[in-house]
Design a protein around this motif. Sequence first.
Motif, PDB file in Angstrom:
ATOM      1  N   HIS A 127      18.544 -11.133  22.166  1.00  0.00           N
ATOM      2  CA  HIS A 127      17.831 -12.288  22.723  1.00  0.00           C
ATOM      3  C   HIS A 127      18.683 -13.021  23.744  1.00  0.00           C
ATOM      4  O   HIS A 127      19.869 -12.729  23.886  1.00  0.00           O
ATOM      5  N   ASP A 186      25.487 -16.616  23.840  1.00  0.00           N
ATOM      6  CA  ASP A 186      26.540 -15.914  23.095  1.00  0.00           C
ATOM      7  C   ASP A 186      26.160 -14.457  22.816  1.00  0.00           C
ATOM      8  O   ASP A 186      27.024 -13.632  22.544  1.00  0.00           O
ATOM      9  N   HIS A 187      24.890 -14.129  22.898  1.00  0.00           N
ATOM     10  CA  HIS A 187      24.429 -12.754  22.661  1.00  0.00           C
ATOM     11  C   HIS A 187      24.178 -12.016  23.980  1.00  0.00           C
ATOM     12  O   HIS A 187      24.428 -10.817  24.083  1.00  0.00           O
ATOM     13  N   ASP A 241      19.764 -13.147  15.833  1.00  0.00           N
ATOM     14  CA  ASP A 241      19.456 -14.376  15.098  1.00  0.00           C
ATOM     15  C   ASP A 241      17.985 -14.301  14.738  1.00  0.00           C
ATOM     16  O   ASP A 241      17.198 -13.698  15.461  1.00  0.00           O
ATOM     17  N   HIS A 243      17.192 -20.922  13.109  1.00  0.00           N
ATOM     18  CA  HIS A 243      17.893 -19.938  12.291  1.00  0.00           C
ATOM     19  C   HIS A 243      17.329 -19.986  10.873  1.00  0.00           C
ATOM     20  O   HIS A 243      16.831 -21.021  10.430  1.00  0.00           O
ATOM     21  N   HIS A 285      28.326 -13.537  11.444  1.00  0.00           N
ATOM     22  CA  HIS A 285      29.078 -14.777  11.657  1.00  0.00           C
ATOM     23  C   HIS A 285      28.432 -15.911  10.894  1.00  0.00           C
ATOM     24  O   HIS A 285      27.264 -15.853  10.549  1.00  0.00           O
ATOM     25  N   GLU A 333      28.531 -18.206  18.860  1.00  0.00           N
ATOM     26  CA  GLU A 333      28.469 -19.619  18.478  1.00  0.00           C
ATOM     27  C   GLU A 333      27.056 -19.823  17.978  1.00  0.00           C
ATOM     28  O   GLU A 333      26.446 -18.886  17.551  1.00  0.00           O
ATOM     29  N   ASP A 334      26.538 -21.016  18.100  1.00  0.00           N
ATOM     30  CA  ASP A 334      25.150 -21.166  17.713  1.00  0.00           C
ATOM     31  C   ASP A 334      24.403 -21.974  18.732  1.00  0.00           C
ATOM     32  O   ASP A 334      23.856 -23.011  18.461  1.00  0.00           O
TER      33      ASP A 334
END
Length: 336
Positions: free
Chosen positions: A36, A40-41, A115, A284, A306, A332-333
């Motif tokens: 997605h 971070d991805h 996620d 999430h 993670h 991260e998120d």
Amino acid sequence: MQPHELLLPRPEGLYCPPGDFFIDPVRPVERALITHGHSDHARSGHRHVLATRQTLDIMALRYGADFAGSTQAAILGEKLSLNGVSVSFHPAGHVLGSAQIAVETEGLRIVASGDYKRATDPTCAPFEIVPCDVFITEATFALPVFRHPDATHEIATLLKSVEQFPERAHLVGAYALGKAERVIRLLRDAGYERPIFIHGALAKLCEYYQSQGVDLGPLEPATIEGSAKGAFAGEIIVGPPSAFADRWARRFADPVACFASGWMRIRQRARQRGVELPLVISDHADWDELTATIGETGAGEIWVTHGREEALVRWCELAGIVGRPLHLVGYEDEGD
Ligand SMILES: [Zn+2]
Ligand SMILES: [Zn+2]
């Protein structure tokens, strides 16, 4: 074939040796499969990128059209072969375009979920269970204290506050990709029809969501330059959390600082950030969703990317499932 021969952690990210590709690599690689569009991805600079059409579009919006050497759009549910390894994309229910990636060979199937969440989200396709031998999950909210309330309840709280304080502006901090659009759509579903004012950083993604059939209703720029003091009283303004630290945010009429995040479940975090009205809205999975999903996949082995790995791995052990932390770095998120 053993699971670790099909996928294994490398410094660049999860790697599939027989297929010669990475999933959500954090460094530039030859071939990347992306779950997605969160930064971070989904990073720029890979040679080839395979992702859903919407994820590719979102990457182009964020990084420019030349974010990768070449791209290929994956159709949800359709199997592709990469060097003899079968891969397929399935909805993850996280943000628009988000997908889990199933990797399969010789009867062994591993699903990398990226996620995900199970709660209803009117802005993206719902999560689908893909039965597998190994399920790779994140563990952002993997503690029993994290139980997210229904998002509609949080939106009702926001609307009640708007009604109670008509002389104040309500500033809602929400991450640009996914959360902001979800908050706006939930406000519409709750019957809020007034224009919603958005920070410039949200404009392109909101426009893209609208182009993909997610009706966000009337949106107007939250431009404060030259506007009278007391402007935006009684209105809802949505912006990225980072914008709330700048001067931009301080010019609104006696603002009520709201923040839409799963982290708002922790009061102390809300206080630290100066949030007056915390909205527990997460993209999430919470503890119940994580553990239920693990069970529903039927996987005998769980790999945790993670977050709160130890707690989830321990839960797996007690449930008679093999749990293994992957200790992947670089996630991260952003989305929460
Ligand atoms: Zn993430
Ligand atoms: Zn994400």
